[in-house]
Design a protein around this motif. Structure first.
Motif, PDB file in Angstrom:
ATOM      1  N   ALA A  94      -1.560  19.598 -17.831  1.00 24.43           N
ATOM      2  CA  ALA A  94      -0.857  20.477 -17.075  1.00 24.43           C
ATOM      3  C   ALA A  94      -0.689  20.012 -15.648  1.00 24.43           C
ATOM      4  CB  ALA A  94      -1.317  21.839 -17.247  1.00 24.43           C
ATOM      5  N   ARG A  95      -1.878  19.588 -15.035  1.00 25.01           N
ATOM      6  CA  ARG A  95      -1.890  19.236 -13.583  1.00 25.01           C
ATOM      7  C   ARG A  95      -0.859  17.826 -13.033  1.00 25.01           C
ATOM      8  NH1 ARG A  95      -3.099  23.426 -10.849  1.00 25.01           N
ATOM      9  NH2 ARG A  95      -4.646  24.927 -12.178  1.00 25.01           N
ATOM     10  N   HIS A  96      -0.891  17.133 -14.358  1.00 27.99           N
ATOM     11  CA  HIS A  96      -0.290  15.803 -14.426  1.00 27.99           C
ATOM     12  C   HIS A  96       1.180  16.242 -14.121  1.00 27.99           C
ATOM     13  CE1 HIS A  96      -3.309  12.777 -15.610  1.00 27.99           C
ATOM     14  NE2 HIS A  96      -3.751  13.913 -15.830  1.00 27.99           N
ATOM     15  N   MET A  97       1.546  17.069 -15.324  1.00 28.65           N
ATOM     16  CA  MET A  97       2.958  17.695 -14.892  1.00 28.65           C
ATOM     17  C   MET A  97       3.386  18.305 -13.532  1.00 28.65           C
ATOM     18  SD  MET A  97       4.377  19.328 -18.414  1.00 28.65           S
ATOM     19  CE  MET A  97       3.198  20.895 -18.639  1.00 28.65           C
ATOM     20  N   ASN A  98       2.532  19.040 -13.010  1.00 30.09           N
ATOM     21  CA  ASN A  98       2.508  19.363 -11.565  1.00 30.09           C
ATOM     22  C   ASN A  98       2.486  18.424 -10.571  1.00 30.09           C
ATOM     23  OD1 ASN A  98       2.221  22.015 -12.635  1.00 30.09           O
ATOM     24  ND2 ASN A  98       0.532  22.642 -11.677  1.00 30.09           N
ATOM     25  N   TYR A  99       1.786  17.335 -10.740  1.00 28.60           N
ATOM     26  CA  TYR A  99       1.775  16.172  -9.708  1.00 28.60           C
ATOM     27  C   TYR A  99       3.141  15.280  -9.656  1.00 28.60           C
ATOM     28  CZ  TYR A  99       0.656  11.573  -7.946  1.00 28.60           C
ATOM     29  OH  TYR A  99       0.551  10.659  -7.103  1.00 28.60           O
TER      30      TYR A  99
ATOM     31  N   ASN B 166      15.196  15.749 -15.166  1.00 27.50           N
ATOM     32  CA  ASN B 166      14.190  15.457 -15.708  1.00 27.50           C
ATOM     33  C   ASN B 166      13.961  13.900 -15.070  1.00 27.50           C
ATOM     34  OD1 ASN B 166      13.717  17.207 -17.620  1.00 27.50           O
ATOM     35  ND2 ASN B 166      15.352  16.629 -18.732  1.00 27.50           N
ATOM     36  N   LEU B 167      12.550  13.703 -14.492  1.00 28.63           N
ATOM     37  CA  LEU B 167      12.300  12.568 -13.680  1.00 28.63           C
ATOM     38  C   LEU B 167      11.580  11.778 -14.368  1.00 28.63           C
ATOM     39  CD1 LEU B 167      11.541  14.564 -10.475  1.00 28.63           C
ATOM     40  CD2 LEU B 167      13.357  12.681 -10.683  1.00 28.63           C
ATOM     41  N   ARG B 168      11.518  10.130 -14.228  1.00 29.02           N
ATOM     42  CA  ARG B 168      10.599   9.387 -14.643  1.00 29.02           C
ATOM     43  C   ARG B 168      10.342   8.405 -13.282  1.00 29.02           C
ATOM     44  NH1 ARG B 168      10.823  12.031 -18.357  1.00 29.02           N
ATOM     45  NH2 ARG B 168      11.355  11.611 -20.409  1.00 29.02           N
TER      46      ARG B 168
ATOM     47  N   TYR C  31       5.866  17.470  -8.364  1.00 26.34           N
ATOM     48  CA  TYR C  31       6.003  17.585  -6.956  1.00 26.34           C
ATOM     49  C   TYR C  31       6.004  16.066  -6.150  1.00 26.34           C
ATOM     50  CZ  TYR C  31       4.140  19.729  -2.380  1.00 26.34           C
ATOM     51  OH  TYR C  31       4.202  20.073  -1.237  1.00 26.34           O
TER      52      TYR C  31
ATOM     53  N   PRO D 173       3.401  10.049   2.007  1.00 26.04           N
ATOM     54  CA  PRO D 173       1.821   9.819   1.904  1.00 26.04           C
ATOM     55  C   PRO D 173       1.462   9.796   0.495  1.00 26.04           C
ATOM     56  CG  PRO D 173       2.218  11.606   3.344  1.00 26.04           C
ATOM     57  CD  PRO D 173       3.697  11.193   2.829  1.00 26.04           C
ATOM     58  N   ALA D 174       2.128  10.441  -0.473  1.00 24.55           N
ATOM     59  CA  ALA D 174       1.897  10.500  -1.771  1.00 24.55           C
ATOM     60  C   ALA D 174       2.336   9.260  -2.554  1.00 24.55           C
ATOM     61  CB  ALA D 174       2.289  11.871  -2.529  1.00 24.55           C
TER      62      ALA D 174
ATOM     63  N   ALA E 116       6.594  15.544  -2.042  1.00 24.97           N
ATOM     64  CA  ALA E 116       5.421  15.220  -1.260  1.00 24.97           C
ATOM     65  C   ALA E 116       5.708  13.875  -0.475  1.00 24.97           C
ATOM     66  CB  ALA E 116       4.225  14.770  -2.262  1.00 24.97           C
TER      67      ALA E 116
ATOM     68  N   ASP F 156      14.910  23.859 -11.715  1.00 25.42           N
ATOM     69  CA  ASP F 156      15.151  22.552 -11.557  1.00 25.42           C
ATOM     70  C   ASP F 156      16.354  21.914 -12.674  1.00 25.42           C
ATOM     71  OD1 ASP F 156      12.760  22.276  -9.995  1.00 25.42           O
ATOM     72  OD2 ASP F 156      11.579  22.255 -11.707  1.00 25.42           O
TER      73      ASP F 156
END
Lengths: 325, 178
Positions: B99-104, B65-67, B107, B114-115, B111, B62
């Motif tokens: 951690a799951r928020h970072m994954n979301y 960095n995204l916002r 991604y 739909p996301a 995605a 990667d």
């Protein structure tokens, strides 16, 4: 006889006759010796407990956001979730649309994780965990990463191991009944070893083929400037600002990922490779925010150790114990 | 079951499993091998044993960095703004919990619609009106911006989160269903 002394012998036969040279052995014999080597099955139980603890940490972290990630009122309603995952990916979370359903599924998964950790009907719990994890991951694929794949695969391998043989309620029940069962051959431990090797080899191939950031040596330069995954604890700046040092670090990672799948399997290099691999994962764990991935890799690496080697401090003499306890 | 039969069954299982594993992980997608790979893939996905190739930041890491930002427009034209976390300001412990928020968020771009649609709908239902009024939501504008880390062959930037973001780009426009 300690497990380490037993290493290399097979289920049906003892060591090959002294007058036969190893070169004369056929593939089948070598294969059987590898797969059915007598190893201490307590190692599988140690992996089960380690896995159970990591799984429970993972599940506890889901709890505050369960509604957000897995309910119709959250960030990924079922219809949207189905559009970003393979059409064949099953999920029991899609069976009922009620608000309480994800919580019920979660409760079953947590219960199975606890029972797996304490070793109560271990194989069944491992299969329930596999089904549960698959369902949750397929319900919201946007959350999934490499550690989730390891969680699923390890649950499958635990179901094939005598993971409830020791340190478990299953073992206590067996003792209470007084049944004298010979220690099982933990051939399923080989699956953990194969998985770890496949993981390293696959990523080494992916990173090496073609012109990539890894072959150019720039990969860790970029990684060290990411704001989410990098920077867990302080790291000396020169490591990632002096380009030749960064290149050396990047190529070292690549070299390790090529070398470990071989060195972990060779008797003379196994222990050193194991220590290097664990230090490698701990270093990344220190620097990066990758949740439980590296702890799962370390757990998988332990399948290359023998039960008697898992003692602390390492210089303490191994306990002489039959693997039937 | 005799030991010999048991050993035969284990060997048969291992031969099959290792073949499937090799196809799943190592066989590159190509037209000639597509049928075989698809068949194996379907079976593995269905049983929860799919893994695919292990990339682990490869072949390309990667580099951005995204916002994300969402502007929730209410019927009275008042706008409430939501932004994704500024990870450079989040502690290591908090990142562990998130951690799951970072994954979301990592991604989300991949995605796709739909996301985006689901995120906008969620914000439309959960974002409070800035003045606390009970006013319906008209629509949501979802945007993102990125900070692309420059190549070290062009410019070596300091080893810390790279935060020179580009301008916001509109990603998705969501309208409330009447």
């Amino acid at each position: 006889m300690t497990a380490s002394r037993k290493r290399g012998k097979t289920l049906a036969s003892a060591a090959p006759p002294a007058n036969r040279r190893p070169a004369q052995r056929g593939f089948g014999e070598v294969w059987n010796e590898l797969v059915f080597a007598v190893r201490d099955p307590r190692l599988a139980s140690v992996l089960r407990i380690g896995y159970g603890i990591l799984l429970l940490i993972n599940l506890v972290m889901w709890a505050p956001d369960l509604r957000l990630w897995f309910s119709e009122a959250g960030l990924m309603p079922l219809a949207a979730g189905r559009e970003i995952v393979n059409e064949h990916a099953p999920t029991v979370l899609g069976w009922v649309s009620a608000e309480w359903w994800p919580w019920l599924c979660y409760g079953v998964l947590v219960a199975a994780a606890v029972l797996l950790t304490v070793g109560w009907h271990t194989r069944i719990q491992a299969i329930v965990v596999l089904i549960g994890l698959t369902s949750f991951q397929n319900r919201n694929y946007a959350l999934v990463d490499g550690e989730d794949t390891l969680f699923r695969m390890f649950a499958f391998y635990l179901a094939l191991c005598p993971a409830g043989w020791a340190f478990s309620l299953d073992a206590r029940r067996r003792k209470r009944r007084g049944t004298d069962v010979p220690p099982p051959i933990p051939w399923g431990l080989r699956l953990f070893q194969i998985q770890i090797s496949v993981t390293y080899l696959s990523t080494a191939i992916e990173k090496t083929l073609g012109h990539s950031d890894w072959t150019s040596g720039h990969a860790l330069y970029y990684v060290s400037r990411l704001d989410d995954s990098f920077g867990k604890f302080p790291v000396p700046g020169f490591l990632f600002e002096t380009l030749w040092v960064t290149k050396l670090l990047t190529w070292s990672v690549l070299a390790l990922e090529w070398g470990l799948p071989v060195l972990l399997w060779l008797k003379p290099t196994r222990r050193v490779a194991l220590v290097v691999a664990i230090v490698f994962h701990l270093s990344i764990e220190y620097a990066m925010n990758l949740f439980l991935f590296h702890w799962l890799m370390i757990l998988g690496l332990l399948s290359f150790a023998e039960f008697d080697e898992l003692r602390w401090p390492p210089w303490r003499k191994p306990a002489v114990a039959a693997p039937s306890s | 079951m005799t030991g010999q039969t048991q050993r035969l069954l284990v060997n048969a299982f291992l031969a099959g499993f290792l073949a499937v594993l090799a196809i799943d992980v190592f066989l590159p997608s190509s037209e000639s091998g597509e049928g075989l790979k698809d068949g194996v893939n379907t079976a593995l996905v269905f049983t929860g044993l799919w893994q695919g190739p292990w990339r682990l930041y490869g072949p390309e890491v990667d580099k951005v960095n995204l916002r994300f930002r969402a502007e929730v427009v209410f019927v009275d034209q008042v706008v409430a703004t939501w932004t994704s976390p500024d990870w450079s300001q989040v502690s290591a412990l908090r990142k562990y919990a998130l951690a799951r928020h970072m994954n979301y968020y990592g991604y989300l771009l991949r995605a796709g619609e739909p996301a985006f649609d689901a995120l906008c709908a969620y914000l439309a239902h959960t974002m409070p009106h800035p003045q606390g009024k009970a006013v319906a939501v008209l629509g949501v504008k979802l945007s993102f911006r990125d900070a692309a880390i420059p190549s070290p062959t062009e410019r070596v930037v300091p080893a810390r989160p790279y935060l020179e973001f580009d301008d916001w780009k509109v990603l998705y426009l969501w309208k409330a269903r009447s």
